[in-house]
Write an enzyme that holds these catalytic residues in place. Sequence first.
Site, PDB file in Angstrom:
ATOM      1  N   THR B  11      19.383  40.880  57.959  1.00 15.56           N
ATOM      2  CA  THR B  11      18.463  41.864  57.363  1.00 15.56           C
ATOM      3  C   THR B  11      18.122  41.561  55.901  1.00 15.56           C
ATOM      4  O   THR B  11      17.254  42.206  55.334  1.00 15.56           O
ATOM      5  CB  THR B  11      19.063  43.286  57.443  1.00 15.56           C
ATOM      6  OG1 THR B  11      20.313  43.288  56.736  1.00 15.56           O
ATOM      7  CG2 THR B  11      19.304  43.690  58.891  1.00 15.56           C
ATOM      8  N   GLY B  12      18.794  40.590  55.301  1.00 11.77           N
ATOM      9  CA  GLY B  12      18.494  40.224  53.908  1.00 11.77           C
ATOM     10  C   GLY B  12      17.234  39.379  53.827  1.00 11.77           C
ATOM     11  O   GLY B  12      16.666  38.987  54.849  1.00 11.77           O
ATOM     12  N   ARG B  39      26.616  48.348  57.249  1.00  9.87           N
ATOM     13  CA  ARG B  39      25.562  49.097  56.564  1.00  9.87           C
ATOM     14  C   ARG B  39      24.178  48.860  57.192  1.00  9.87           C
ATOM     15  O   ARG B  39      23.373  49.772  57.315  1.00  9.87           O
ATOM     16  CB  ARG B  39      25.539  48.658  55.084  1.00  9.87           C
ATOM     17  CG  ARG B  39      24.806  49.549  54.138  1.00  9.87           C
ATOM     18  CD  ARG B  39      25.224  49.261  52.689  1.00  9.87           C
ATOM     19  NE  ARG B  39      25.341  47.829  52.406  1.00  9.87           N
ATOM     20  CZ  ARG B  39      24.319  47.051  52.048  1.00  9.87           C
ATOM     21  NH1 ARG B  39      23.119  47.546  51.930  1.00  9.87           N
ATOM     22  NH2 ARG B  39      24.509  45.764  51.787  1.00  9.87           N
ATOM     23  N   SER B  40      23.914  47.597  57.569  1.00  9.31           N
ATOM     24  CA  SER B  40      22.592  47.272  58.101  1.00  9.31           C
ATOM     25  C   SER B  40      22.550  47.312  59.625  1.00  9.31           C
ATOM     26  O   SER B  40      21.465  47.279  60.212  1.00  9.31           O
ATOM     27  CB  SER B  40      22.174  45.877  57.648  1.00  9.31           C
ATOM     28  OG  SER B  40      22.008  45.840  56.260  1.00  9.31           O
ATOM     29  N   ARG B  99      30.583  24.955  49.678  1.00  9.19           N
ATOM     30  CA  ARG B  99      29.746  23.832  49.217  1.00  9.19           C
ATOM     31  C   ARG B  99      30.527  22.745  48.497  1.00  9.19           C
ATOM     32  O   ARG B  99      30.131  21.589  48.499  1.00  9.19           O
ATOM     33  CB  ARG B  99      28.664  24.347  48.252  1.00  9.19           C
ATOM     34  CG  ARG B  99      27.565  25.153  48.913  1.00  9.19           C
ATOM     35  CD  ARG B  99      26.564  25.608  47.855  1.00  9.19           C
ATOM     36  NE  ARG B  99      25.621  26.565  48.394  1.00  9.19           N
ATOM     37  CZ  ARG B  99      24.916  27.415  47.649  1.00  9.19           C
ATOM     38  NH1 ARG B  99      25.057  27.411  46.332  1.00  9.19           N
ATOM     39  NH2 ARG B  99      24.072  28.244  48.204  1.00  9.19           N
ATOM     40  N   CYS B 128      19.418  27.249  45.726  1.00  6.27           N
ATOM     41  CA  CYS B 128      17.954  27.287  45.789  1.00  6.27           C
ATOM     42  C   CYS B 128      17.276  26.400  44.735  1.00  6.27           C
ATOM     43  O   CYS B 128      16.351  25.652  45.051  1.00  6.27           O
ATOM     44  CB  CYS B 128      17.478  28.719  45.658  1.00  6.27           C
ATOM     45  SG  CYS B 128      18.339  29.683  44.407  1.00  6.27           S
ATOM     46  N   GLN B 155      13.583  31.075  37.540  1.00 14.45           N
ATOM     47  CA  GLN B 155      13.949  31.498  38.890  1.00 14.45           C
ATOM     48  C   GLN B 155      13.434  32.903  39.198  1.00 14.45           C
ATOM     49  O   GLN B 155      13.545  33.813  38.389  1.00 14.45           O
ATOM     50  CB  GLN B 155      15.471  31.425  39.050  1.00 14.45           C
ATOM     51  CG  GLN B 155      15.988  30.014  38.850  1.00 14.45           C
ATOM     52  CD  GLN B 155      17.480  29.820  39.127  1.00 14.45           C
ATOM     53  OE1 GLN B 155      18.139  29.067  38.425  1.00 14.45           O
ATOM     54  NE2 GLN B 155      18.008  30.475  40.138  1.00 14.45           N
ATOM     55  N   LYS B 211      26.389  25.247  39.601  1.00 15.57           N
ATOM     56  CA  LYS B 211      25.987  24.869  40.965  1.00 15.57           C
ATOM     57  C   LYS B 211      24.998  23.705  40.907  1.00 15.57           C
ATOM     58  O   LYS B 211      25.068  22.778  41.715  1.00 15.57           O
ATOM     59  CB  LYS B 211      25.328  26.060  41.678  1.00 15.57           C
ATOM     60  CG  LYS B 211      26.292  27.160  42.096  1.00 15.57           C
ATOM     61  CD  LYS B 211      25.521  28.346  42.678  1.00 15.57           C
ATOM     62  CE  LYS B 211      26.449  29.541  42.883  1.00 15.57           C
ATOM     63  NZ  LYS B 211      25.674  30.774  43.182  1.00 15.57           N
ATOM     64  N   ARG B 233      16.265  33.761  34.777  1.00 18.99           N
ATOM     65  CA  ARG B 233      15.492  34.599  35.696  1.00 18.99           C
ATOM     66  C   ARG B 233      14.202  35.032  35.013  1.00 18.99           C
ATOM     67  O   ARG B 233      14.229  35.444  33.846  1.00 18.99           O
ATOM     68  CB  ARG B 233      16.337  35.829  36.045  1.00 18.99           C
ATOM     69  CG  ARG B 233      15.818  36.631  37.203  1.00 18.99           C
ATOM     70  CD  ARG B 233      16.063  35.989  38.534  1.00 18.99           C
ATOM     71  NE  ARG B 233      17.455  36.098  38.989  1.00 18.99           N
ATOM     72  CZ  ARG B 233      17.940  35.430  40.022  1.00 18.99           C
ATOM     73  NH1 ARG B 233      17.183  34.580  40.699  1.00 18.99           N
ATOM     74  NH2 ARG B 233      19.193  35.573  40.379  1.00 18.99           N
ATOM     75  N   HIS B 240      10.838  29.533  42.753  1.00 16.56           N
ATOM     76  CA  HIS B 240      11.629  29.034  41.636  1.00 16.56           C
ATOM     77  C   HIS B 240      10.941  27.798  41.068  1.00 16.56           C
ATOM     78  O   HIS B 240      10.447  26.954  41.812  1.00 16.56           O
ATOM     79  CB  HIS B 240      13.026  28.584  42.111  1.00 16.56           C
ATOM     80  CG  HIS B 240      13.968  29.711  42.398  1.00 16.56           C
ATOM     81  ND1 HIS B 240      13.596  31.032  42.477  1.00 16.56           N
ATOM     82  CD2 HIS B 240      15.312  29.689  42.636  1.00 16.56           C
ATOM     83  CE1 HIS B 240      14.659  31.777  42.740  1.00 16.56           C
ATOM     84  NE2 HIS B 240      15.710  30.999  42.844  1.00 16.56           N
TER      85      HIS B 240
END
Lengths: 341, 341
Positions: B11-12, B39-40, B99, B128, B155, B211, B233, B240
């Site tokens: 759902t995200g 929750r979802s 990762r 990303c 981003q 990252k 951001r 991005h």
Amino acid sequence: MTHRLVVLGATGLVGRTMLELIEARGFPTARPRLLASDRSAGRTMPWAGSRLPVEPVDEASFAGATVALFAGGNDVSRRWAPVARAAGAVVIDNSSAFRYDDDVPLVVPEINGDLLAARPTLIANPNCSTIAIVMALAPLLRGRRLTRIWTSTYQSVSGAGSSAVERLEEGLRATLAGKPAARGDGPPFADNVVPHIDRFEDNGYTREEMKIVWESRKILGVPDLAVSATAVRVPVRVGHSASVTAWFDPPLGPDEARREWATFPGLRVVDDPAESRYPMPMDAAGLDDVLVGRARVDLADPDALTFFVASDNLRKGAALNAVQIAEQWAARASGQPSVAP
Amino acid sequence: MTHRLVVLGATGLVGRTMLELIEARGFPTARPRLLASDRSAGRTMPWAGSRLPVEPVDEASFAGATVALFAGGNDVSRRWAPVARAAGAVVIDNSSAFRYDDDVPLVVPEINGDLLAARPTLIANPNCSTIAIVMALAPLLRGRRLTRIWTSTYQSVSGAGSSAVERLEEGLRATLAGKPAARGDGPPFADNVVPHIDRFEDNGYTREEMKIVWESRKILGVPDLAVSATAVRVPVRVGHSASVTAWFDPPLGPDEARREWATFPGLRVVDDPAESRYPMPMDAAGLDDVLVGRARVDLADPDALTFFVASDNLRKGAALNAVQIAEQWAARASGQPSVAP
């Protein structure tokens, strides 16, 4: 001494901010004369509880003026600076028309305000992003050589003028309604990031990027400084930011940088990651100080220092710096050798 | 072969995009099973003209699954990856939980998709911003060593999830009404630039910046690559961007870079300054390709190459890359040694 002040380009974002600052900071002038292109002439602007008329600029506009603040474009400055100087005014010019002339000082008062001692009658006000970057670099130069900087900027839309801000707001309304933002002279500002400010030069850099190169060298007095810049517009109304990596010889670390910054006038250290404190345009907007923080040893080269700056591009990036030049110039004219910036 | 596909975190923003891409690209699955936190759970998601229920994840959720796409957070991945693998599924995980594990491949199919030949049962999907940056660097590695990169990112807010986008939109509405944008978990996104993504590490860099360091090295197979990043951001919904300076040995110029980029799958060269063509998030959003342009000889070091990238952080930066991994994994499972990415 009371100055007869003229503001050319008084209705634009920078001109309006100049007028606000002249009043708020008590620059010694009775009633500034406001000039603009024919298009804006006839409007009035707020001043000391009443309003002043905006007159069209002509050959007689500068008669009797002692200080002329220019906040128009390059063509306006080239056309009217000789007229204002001939009339006896000192011209403080926010355009880039004269910035690269060897005989025109490019002044950030905290850094090279001593150039005003020679009583120049034409003084250039630097580029908005450049001012914030050099304000953070200058205090670090004591006892060190600056050899190289890399920067990527995050520039607000007010840097492109009031019609650009209107276009941003129209675009934001459109995207909130699920529609695309419309193109103007260039790509939409809303919901977008535009790596293009001013025109492209043959070397693939924009003129805005080259201004950072040329003006950093001139203001800091480091003619062989290696500079690379990427100038980018972001959908923010007011406040330019920049990510900067700088090399000093000998190198200096973030603690030493913060110590030097802390005592430099016009700078404010905002650097406490644990408390989520770092420079942001929303905090810089409306402030006189340039915010500097996120200082850290560069990860790719431990001899380099990386940091982030944010400042109000209409204030320190433009109008405030020009008014500070006028204040220092006026103080020297009254025989006061220097004033706090 | 038809796969029994499970999407955890359906759902995200990333989960939803995975589901759209699985359907649009015709991944061989009949009816994916959609899982989410309690929750979802109970919601439904669109699929092939009807809707699929979203079930709460539990120990039995992965029974019979062959491919599991994980689009939740690190904790969710750590909790459920072993369960899914034990049930026989290959897990393709968009979180950063695994990762940096030496035995977990970190895959961008166009770059190191050959790691899938070993039939790993846990595959990590990279960060990303990192994906866009390495997509531009990888084609330039033929016959050259990559030694160092500097990057500053721009981003979008969707990288922080759907509630962050809602907060951006609320903030935009507030600022358009002349009110300040409200703080949420952090500073406002609207009308602001925030040099802080993920938590701060002891070295003054954020985890988001680290990252980019760790993942560039791992994906490109250059363990000693020097990387410095500033992750920022900006108030953009999707897309991005990054300003990148890179050193190759031997060096290469912009023309050569553009030639290499032009033939690399998943990249699109957008680089014609005279025509105001360069990568922008508004053009990247909704596209599969990573856009690359503004290639130029670095002004501060003629041995370096400077360029700009933009990509859809929900697609190539997350969901698309994960679905491409699933596709290549599935093709290898059917005995097809490789597919076009």
